[in-house]
Every structure is written in C-alpha cells, then in structure tokens.
Design a protein around this motif. Structure first.
Motif, mmCIF file in Angstrom:
data_model
loop_
_atom_site.group_PDB
_atom_site.id
_atom_site.type_symbol
_atom_site.label_atom_id
_atom_site.label_comp_id
_atom_site.label_asym_id
_atom_site.label_seq_id
_atom_site.Cartn_x
_atom_site.Cartn_y
_atom_site.Cartn_z
ATOM 1 N N GLU A 79 39.739 34.797 46.405
ATOM 2 C CA GLU A 79 40.846 33.826 46.295
ATOM 3 C C GLU A 79 42.113 34.591 45.913
ATOM 4 N N SER A 82 48.077 34.201 44.298
ATOM 5 C CA SER A 82 49.065 33.117 44.366
ATOM 6 C C SER A 82 48.394 31.745 44.288
ATOM 7 N N ASP A 83 47.262 31.565 44.971
ATOM 8 C CA ASP A 83 46.557 30.272 44.887
ATOM 9 C C ASP A 83 46.004 30.064 43.486
ATOM 10 N N THR A 84 45.509 31.138 42.876
ATOM 11 C CA THR A 84 44.984 31.047 41.508
ATOM 12 C C THR A 84 46.098 30.605 40.560
ATOM 13 N N ARG A 86 48.821 28.910 41.230
ATOM 14 C CA ARG A 86 49.216 27.505 41.480
ATOM 15 C C ARG A 86 48.255 26.548 40.804
ATOM 16 N N ASN A 111 54.219 32.791 41.413
ATOM 17 C CA ASN A 111 53.603 31.569 41.943
ATOM 18 C C ASN A 111 53.152 30.591 40.861
#
Ligand code: CP
Length: 299
Positions: A79, A82-84, A86, A111
């Motif tokens: 993962e 940046s997704d983490t 968010r 992020n």
C-alpha cells in the motif's frame, strides 16, 4: 503544521517550544485543551526511547496512542505511503513516523491532513535535537556562545538536526570525524547562517574549547552491512577519559542513546559526573509533550 525537519523551525518557534517545556516541567501537568487526542506511531525501525516517550506523552496529556509496526501494516504488502497517510488522517489527530527514507516521511506529510512528526529518518532526528538543545540550555545555563562538538559520524541524521537547532540558538559547532568524511552540506550551510561550523579530523583540535562533547553510534540503523568498515574508520573517535581532556575542563558529555559501551563512548564517561546523557534521555518526554501541544493546539 508538521515537524519533519530541523530546518522547519525558526529561533522564535524553538524558544516557544522551550517555554512550553519549562511550563510543563514547572506545573507537572499540562493537558490538551481538547482531550481524547490520538497519535499514531508509524515505525519502520526499532525504538525504545522515542516510542515509549511519545506514548507516555500522549497518555499524560490526556490522549492516547496507537503503535503501528509498519511490517504488520498494509505498507508491507505494497500500500502506498500516500494512501496510508490519507486513511490514517481519518482516524487519528497526528502521526509520528520513524522511517528509513526521509523522502517517505515527506510523502507522508504531503498527503496527510493531520500533523506529521519526524521520529527519525536517514536524514534527520529533529525531536532528538530539540530535546538535546533544551538539555544544554538547562544544564549549562544557556546555549548562546556555547561550543558543541559532535564526534564520530558527522554525516549522520543526529548530527544534521543537532547542528541546525543548536546553531539557531547561538551555539558554535565543531564536527569531528575521519579525514575525507564530510558532513551534509545543506545542514552545514543552514547552521552557518547563524553560527560557526568547524570541521576537523583531529580530536585534539576539534574538541578544543568545547563546552559539550556529543557521541553517537558509529553504525546507524540501516548501515549494518558496512559495520566492520565503519568501525575501522571511526575507532579513533571514541569519547573516553583521555579524549575529553582536549575539551574544556568542565565539559559535559552527551549521547542520544542507545550507547555501545566501549565503542563510541566508555562506560566511565557515560555514567560519570560529566555526563548529562540521562537527563538528555529524560527530557525527550518533556519536549515531545511540547511538540504535541504546539502542533495539535495550532492545527
Ligand atoms: N535516541 C533515540 O531515538 O532512541 P530510540 O532509538 O530508542 O528511540
């Protein structure tokens, strides 16, 4: 606001953080104005002091913390950072991260919609530096005009952050390490805006006139593969009873810990009368409380 780099803070902000620390030390308590704040500790590397002091700081301020060993998080399965970032921002009020690559914490902060605190990367250890300079201020009665020698791996994350924070508070810096081994130019340049930074391969020259001598591990986390080469390179830079004689008579000895007794520093110095190492370790809790209050009240 984030606290990613020592370069992020002005002299005024450092003084403000020191004042908050003084106030917490005096009152013994200084809870969040909004309780139930939650801090995520996202760690890729081992830690004793930074992890436990941040967890205790949150608890004592009336909040709580969640420790995330990144090897058991979805980051380990690919993962993105940046997704983490968010997602973590949906659950917690701040993130303290210890990461190998400094660029990863920059990505995390970019992020994140909550403050991100650097709990150590390959480039910086800015919370440690704040706590160290606060310790010098308290134990030596001030920082301005003091001369601080950092000995050993002068290109390490701890050296980078320490020279910037200490110089912003008026200290002169002496970096003492093997011939041909250079510190990070960006941090030297930043420190020289306010103070002098001398670089020497000689313990005798480098420690001369110093009020503080600071040792750190010769092998930082992530450098284990080159450990034997580094030991050969740095072994002449041990802080011991003989080498500290080059510094001022009342010199104070520092080390951010963990120490390798008998390698970069001897036990007699670490545990002796000149050592402020254990006060330095204790002050991490105080300064981390100040950083959390500062970032979370100003969010
Ligand atoms: N000084 C320091 O950062 O210690 P830990 O690695 O134990 O957190």
């Amino acid at each position: 606001m984030n606290y990613i780099s020592s370069l992020d803070l002005s002299e005024k902000q450092i003084s403000e953080l020191f004042s908050i620390s003084d106030s917490i030390a005096k009152s013994g308590t200084h809870p969040f104005s909004e309780p139930k704040r939650v801090l995520a500790l996202l760690f890729e590397k081992a830690s004793t002091r930074t992890r436990v002091s941040f967890e205790s700081a949150m608890s004592q301020l009336g909040g709580s913390s969640i420790y995330i060993d990144s090897s058991t998080s979805q980051i380990s399965r690919g993962e993105s950072i940046s997704d983490t970032a968010r997602v973590l921002g949906m659950y917690v009020d701040a993130v303290a991260a210890r990461m190998y690559k400094h660029s990863d914490i920059v990505e995390l902060a970019r992020n994140s919609n909550v403050p991100v605190i650097n709990a150590l990367t390959d480039l910086e250890h800015p919370c440690q530096a704040l706590s160290d300079v606060y310790t010098i201020r308290k134990e030596l009665g001030g920082v301005d005009g003091k001369r601080i020698a950092f000995v050993g791996d002068i290109a390490a994350n701890t050296a980078n952050s320490l020279m910037v924070i200490a110089s912003k508070m008026g200290a002169d810096i002496s970096l003492v390490g093997p011939k041909g081994y250079r510190p990070n130019g960006k941090f030297v340049e930043a420190a020289r805006k306010r103070s002098s930074v001398d670089i020497s391969s000689s313990m005798k020259d480098g420690l001369k006139g110093c009020d503080v001598v600071y040792a750190d591990t010769f092998v930082s986390m992530g450098q284990e593969a080159g450990a034997s080469e580094r030991m050969k390179l740095f072994c002449a830079y041990q802080l011991n009873e003989s080498s500290v004689k080059y510094a001022k008579k009342g010199v104070r000895v520092m080390h951010c810990l963990p120490a390798h007794r008998g390698v970069e520093i001897t036990s007699d110095l670490l545990d002796g009368a000149r050592s402020i190492v254990w006060k330095q370790a204790a002050n991490k809790l105080l300064l981390e409380k100040a950083i959390l209050l500062y970032l979370l009240q100003k969010k």
